[in-house]
Scaffold this motif. Structure first.
Motif, mmCIF file in Angstrom:
data_model
loop_
_atom_site.group_PDB
_atom_site.id
_atom_site.type_symbol
_atom_site.label_atom_id
_atom_site.label_comp_id
_atom_site.label_asym_id
_atom_site.label_seq_id
_atom_site.Cartn_x
_atom_site.Cartn_y
_atom_site.Cartn_z
ATOM 1 N N ASN A 153 -4.125 41.727 0.370
ATOM 2 C CA ASN A 153 -3.328 40.586 -0.118
ATOM 3 C C ASN A 153 -3.033 40.654 -1.611
ATOM 4 O O ASN A 153 -2.597 39.674 -2.201
ATOM 5 N N TRP A 178 4.420 36.434 3.759
ATOM 6 C CA TRP A 178 4.501 36.551 5.219
ATOM 7 C C TRP A 178 3.337 37.379 5.763
ATOM 8 O O TRP A 178 2.723 38.173 5.052
ATOM 9 N N GLY A 179 3.048 37.176 7.055
ATOM 10 C CA GLY A 179 1.967 37.917 7.686
ATOM 11 C C GLY A 179 1.487 37.185 8.927
ATOM 12 O O GLY A 179 1.891 36.058 9.186
ATOM 13 N N LYS A 185 -1.905 32.801 4.553
ATOM 14 C CA LYS A 185 -0.618 32.392 3.974
ATOM 15 C C LYS A 185 -0.670 30.948 3.464
ATOM 16 O O LYS A 185 -0.283 30.667 2.345
ATOM 17 N N THR A 274 6.473 30.415 3.422
ATOM 18 C CA THR A 274 5.665 31.349 4.198
ATOM 19 C C THR A 274 6.317 31.559 5.554
ATOM 20 O O THR A 274 7.077 30.701 6.036
ATOM 21 N N ASP A 276 5.721 33.939 9.489
ATOM 22 C CA ASP A 276 4.828 34.821 10.242
ATOM 23 C C ASP A 276 5.405 36.231 10.410
ATOM 24 O O ASP A 276 4.808 37.084 11.049
ATOM 25 N N ARG A 277 6.573 36.473 9.850
ATOM 26 C CA ARG A 277 7.159 37.813 9.912
ATOM 27 C C ARG A 277 8.017 38.025 8.664
ATOM 28 O O ARG A 277 8.364 37.058 7.979
ATOM 29 N N PRO A 278 8.373 39.281 8.378
ATOM 30 C CA PRO A 278 9.202 39.498 7.192
ATOM 31 C C PRO A 278 10.558 38.829 7.368
ATOM 32 O O PRO A 278 11.067 38.763 8.500
ATOM 33 N N SER A 298 9.391 39.061 -1.355
ATOM 34 C CA SER A 298 8.566 38.771 -0.189
ATOM 35 C C SER A 298 7.370 39.696 -0.205
ATOM 36 O O SER A 298 7.506 40.903 -0.378
ATOM 37 N N ASP A 300 3.495 40.544 1.637
ATOM 38 C CA ASP A 300 2.768 40.307 2.881
ATOM 39 C C ASP A 300 1.264 40.162 2.658
ATOM 40 O O ASP A 300 0.725 40.605 1.665
ATOM 41 N N GLN A 302 -2.163 41.127 4.875
ATOM 42 C CA GLN A 302 -2.557 41.947 6.018
ATOM 43 C C GLN A 302 -3.991 41.617 6.433
ATOM 44 O O GLN A 302 -4.680 40.858 5.750
#
Ligand code: ADP
Ligand code: MG
Length: 477
Positions: A153, A178-179, A185, A274, A276-278, A298, A300, A302
């Protein structure tokens, strides 16, 4: 100056510190206690068997070189392992292991009184009030102090921190974090908001989930109050909007959000989003909105690595005033590797069970409880099963794996079985070695490395291994 185990180890630590990440250093080297020195042998005490194996597996070369630098070519390292035994009061006892591997402030939320024009309603409060405080809706428990930094992160955290120091004064506007689920997040986005409130109490910060934003908008539509809704949001200095994937396929909500976004961005206000995906993978989102998200950064989050998971558990234990045996923390961090929410969930279950049954939390209890969290632990394949699968595949007898045969095909099958046993079971290297005719842990480490090398260089070998892994996975289900 006299040489003591302390001085030797202190010097060694300086070198080690320069060669590993901070998190790894804290996890694996700070807990080590040097306990003895006799000429060429330094003895270090480590907190658990697992700890010792981890050092041997990951840091053996570094340790060897460092110790040799301090004590000369024929220097050796010995380990002493503290055994935690909650059933007796005899205190920790130790086993010595030779190192075989010589060859290889509570901040007051200041709500600002805000005079909102007669016709503008704050959608967060009962409509009709003229003078309101815009409450930030932030959860104070999410801050930077209790957000553990790791490779997983780092970018997102430092971008968030930069934004918090200078809202709208960096290139990170909007900042999109995102992630996957449970990876921090919301925590991070809220930490940005809380930090800004702490440093700049006059800024109007607002945290809102995309779902709440959508519902407020629908209410506004129903009540003919869309203008109020928009005006309210245009008053915000720092807008934090969580889980924007929720806007997918909601055309009207997207339109209004686009409008608010533009206004805020143009007036030099900060946006933190935020997802949940790019952003590029957000389906059902208008192109013009997506292109806005690209204006900033952006970043992420992980899944944290093992060291970071340990650090997160320890931070949590510390803030809750809990103490757990080292081996339990390692066990939990090792087995729960999906997300941080589950990691915390496992910790809470452990505490609940232990207070319910009035039992100390030891490794046995941890194993029982963690089973419920990790499917593969309860349906773990055995070393015997792995040996059987590999031997059937290569058409050799299991006995050969345990003998001293050095025939290439047998050696390969033996090494591969050890490698798979390490990856698919929770057995220690020592136990795995025992299943192969009493070989020691360093042989297992060596075998795993040999297999990894082959996998990287020999496509045919890799195909075979893939086949075998499929067979094993079918058994795990
Ligand atoms: P997400 O919004 O990505 O689904 P959350 O922010 O809700 O995840 O995080 C889930 C839980 O994990 C929260 O309790 C949060 O405090 C904790 N958490 C996540 N990341 C970290 C971290 N880096 N350090 C400490 N705790 C964390
Ligand atoms: Mg969240």
């Amino acid at each position: 100056m006299t040489i003591t185990h302390d001085s030797v180890w202190r010097n060694a630590l300086k070198i080690i510190q320069d060669n590993v990440s901070i998190q790894s250093y804290k996890t694996w080297f700070e807990p080590i206690v040097p306990v003895g020195l006799t000429e060429k042998v330094i003895t270090i005490q480590v907190p658990s068997q697992f700890f010792y194996e981890w050092l041997e597996e990951h840091y053996v070369t570094l340790l060897r070189k460092t110790i040799q630098r301090e004590l000369g070519e024929d220097a050796r390292l010995e380990y002493r392992i503290v055994i935690e035994n909650s059933n007796t009061n005899s205190g920790p006892y130790t086993i010595e292991y030779p190192n075989y591997n010589t060859g290889n402030s509570e901040n007051q939320e200041s709500t600002i009184p805000m005079v909102i024009g007669k016709n503008i309603k704050n959608p967060f409060i009962i409509p009709g009030l003229k003078k309101v405080n815009i409450d930030s809706q932030l959860n104070r428990n999410y801050n930077f102090d209790n957000f553990i930094e790791g490779d997983c992160n780092r970018l997102a955290r430092s971008a968030g921190y930069a934004v918090a120091q200078k809202p709208a004064g960096t290139a990170f506007n909007p900042l999109v974090i995102w992630g996957g689920v449970g990876l921090g997040k919301t925590h991070l986005a809220q930490a940005v908001g809380n930090e800004i409130k702490k440093k700049m109490p006059n800024k109007t910060v607002l945290y809102v989930s995309s779902e709440k934003f959508t519902n407020q908008f629908i209410d506004a539509l129903k009540n003919n109050a869309v203008n109020d809704f928009v005006h309210f949001y245009q008053l915000i200095d720092v807008l934090i909007c969580d889980d924007i994937q929720f806007f997918a396929n909601k055309q009207k909500t997207q339109d209004i959000f686009f409008h608010i976004f533009n206004h805020l961005h143009q007036s030099g206000k900060q946006l933190v989003l935020t997802s949940d995906r790019p952003p590029r993978d957000l389906e059902g989102m208008e192109e013009r909105l997506l292109s806005r998200f690209k204006w900033g950064l952006s970043a992420d989050v992980q899944i944290p690595d093992f060291e970071t998971r340990i650090a997160i558990l320890e931070k949590k234990m510390y803030s809750d005033g809990i103490e757990l045996p080292r081996e339990v923390v390692e066990f939990v961090a090792y087995n729960i590797n999906t997300n941080i929410r589950e990691l915390e969930g496992a910790l809470i279950s452990l505490l609940a069970q232990s207070s319910l049954n009035k039992k100390e939390i030891d490794l046995d209890l941890a194993k029982k409880i963690i089973k419920n969290f990790v499917k593969s632990v309860s349906r773990e394949v055995s070393i015997d099963y792995i040996q059987k699968t590999v031997c059937e595949y290569f058409d050799i007898s299991i006995e050969k794996l345990k003998e001293k045969t050095r025939k290439r095909s047998i050696v390969q099958a033996r090494q591969l079985s050890m490698y798979l046993a390490k990856n698919y079971t929770k057995n220690s290297l020592k136990v795995i070695g025992k299943h192969f005719g009493g070989r020691d842990h360093s042989t297992v480490i060596h075998s795993c490395q040999a297999v990894q090398n082959l996998l990287d260089t020999d496509p045919e070998f890799k195909d075979n291994v893939d086949d075998i892994q499929k067979k094993i996975q079918m058994n795990i289900g």
